[in-house]
Design an enzyme around this catalytic site. Structure first.
Site, mmCIF file in Angstrom:
data_model
loop_
_atom_site.group_PDB
_atom_site.id
_atom_site.type_symbol
_atom_site.label_atom_id
_atom_site.label_comp_id
_atom_site.label_asym_id
_atom_site.label_seq_id
_atom_site.Cartn_x
_atom_site.Cartn_y
_atom_site.Cartn_z
ATOM 1 N N HIS A 193 -20.896 -87.314 51.206
ATOM 2 C CA HIS A 193 -21.099 -88.654 51.754
ATOM 3 C C HIS A 193 -22.219 -89.382 51.001
ATOM 4 O O HIS A 193 -22.138 -90.598 50.782
ATOM 5 C CB HIS A 193 -21.477 -88.595 53.240
ATOM 6 C CG HIS A 193 -20.374 -88.111 54.127
ATOM 7 N ND1 HIS A 193 -20.090 -86.775 54.298
ATOM 8 C CD2 HIS A 193 -19.492 -88.788 54.903
ATOM 9 C CE1 HIS A 193 -19.092 -86.648 55.148
ATOM 10 N NE2 HIS A 193 -18.702 -87.842 55.522
ATOM 11 N N ASP A 264 -10.096 -88.656 50.928
ATOM 12 C CA ASP A 264 -11.260 -88.831 51.785
ATOM 13 C C ASP A 264 -11.827 -90.219 51.479
ATOM 14 O O ASP A 264 -11.365 -90.913 50.558
ATOM 15 C CB ASP A 264 -12.282 -87.729 51.538
ATOM 16 C CG ASP A 264 -13.186 -87.472 52.742
ATOM 17 O OD1 ASP A 264 -13.248 -88.349 53.639
ATOM 18 O OD2 ASP A 264 -13.845 -86.420 52.781
#
Length: 366
Positions: A193, A264
């Site tokens: 992330h 993702d």
């Protein structure tokens, strides 16, 4: 022209604004992913999901709602579900002393996992949500802080059976599922992330025998798979979500997976560098689609700069299509549509609270 809507995007608030409606109506939009900022309560969420479907009935309304610390909607009657590690711990607990019964923990855990999936899916569907990105198939190696207790267990056999049971519970509630993060994020330490793609230096056969094994064992029943923003340099120099070798050669051909492949989040730092070069959201989306993803996620972009990144990505994908840098695929569109619930939610909230199967599932939760 073959129709193929590949983009799943986010919205800024608790109700749609004009920009949200314009983006959701765009022919390249496949669906919307919701976050905690989009939640105030059940009545508000139901109104929001109805307004999304009013724009386009075929939009897939998604959420990351796994249980434990990854549960976007909390309170107002929604069940706080346990982290998946709790199910793995239940599997290992066969009791003590004269009450010990070998295998009893595994049986209880399988029933509990099905119950978790049933409750999760039934409650979301009663609020108008179509799809959750669960279950996590990553192994609990104790290496990855971003995975941690989201993983069921370290043993791929235990992960496989618990994930299959949870997916079965979701299907009982009329909800499809998405296994993640292929071929495995549990051994990689970095958080994709906020950091560039993490590195897992193990060889292909080691990964296939452990982390990726659940995907092979479950390939015939999985609805969707999400690859990891992790580089496995002994297999490919690109992160798995941008790798034709991982997605086409291994997942599709070797493992015979025929469901939907989601990227993702392309807004994550781990998706913003390919082959050592910084890339735009559009370039990342084109690379993911070219590698074999059917759908690409671009999350948390509506809240900054009036959603400029979303508009730029849409325009960029349109241009890339004209330039034939990516080609719409009818099979990708069919896979997306197959994820939509086959029937309307069977129960409004108050009726769900009295529904026998739901009540039995509640009683089985750990």
């Amino acid at each position: 022209m073959t129709q193929h809507a590949p983009l799943i995007l986010d919205i800024a608030g608790k109700e749609l604004n004009a920009d949200d409606r314009r983006r959701l109506a765009h022919p390249l939009t496949a669906g919307v992913i919701l976050f905690a900022r989009n939640w105030e309560g059940r009545a508000q969420l139901l109104q929001l999901t109805r307004s999304i479907k009013a724009v386009r009935e075929d939009l897939l309304i998604c959420v990351d709602h796994e249980g434990g610390r990854v549960q976007r909607f909390r309170g107002d009657g929604l069940t706080h579900l346990p982290p998946m590690r709790a199910l793995g711990a239940m599997w290992m607990d066969d009791g003590q002393g004269s009450r010990a019964a070998p295998g009893s923990g595994a049986l209880r855990a399988i029933r509990a996992a099905t119950a978790v999936g049933h409750v999760l899916g039934a409650e979301l569907r009663a609020c108008g949500v179509d799809f959750s990105f669960a279950p996590v198939l990553d192994l609990d190696w104790g290496e990855s802080s971003v995975i941690g207790d989201r993983a069921f267990h370290r043993d791929p056999r235990v992960v496989t059976l618990l994930a299959k049971s949870l997916a079965h519970g979701l299907l009982q509630a009329g909800m499809a599922h998405c296994a993640k993060h292929f071929p495995g994020h549990g051994f990689a330490q970095a958080d994709s992330h906020t950091e560039q793609a993490s590195i897992d230096g193990r060889d292909l056969e080691t990964i296939l025998a452990a982390d990726a094994a659940p995907y092979a064992w479950l390939s015939s029943m999985l609805c969707g798979v999400m690859p990891a923003h992790v580089i496995y340099p002994q297999v490919d120099s690109r992160p798995a979500g941008f790798s034709r070798r991982w997605l086409q050669d291994i997942l599709r051909r070797r493992m015979r997976f025929h469901g939907a492949i989601f990227s993702d989040d392309l807004g994550m730092e781990g998706a913003r560098h390919i082959d050592g070069q910084a890339v735009s959201h559009t370039d990342a989306a084109v690379a993911a689609l070219a590698a074999g993803c059917d759908l690409v996620l671009l999350c948390n972009q509506s809240v900054a700069d009036a959603g400029r990144a979303l508009d730029e990505c849409m325009a960029g994908l349109e241009k890339a299509r004209v330039e034939r840098r990516w080609r719409p695929r009818a099979d990708s569109q069919a896979r997306r549509l197959a994820l939509l619930p086959r029937t309307p939610s069977l129960f409004a909230w108050d009726a769900l609270m009295r529904q026998p199967a739901y009540c039995e599932a509640q009683a089985l939760l750990p």
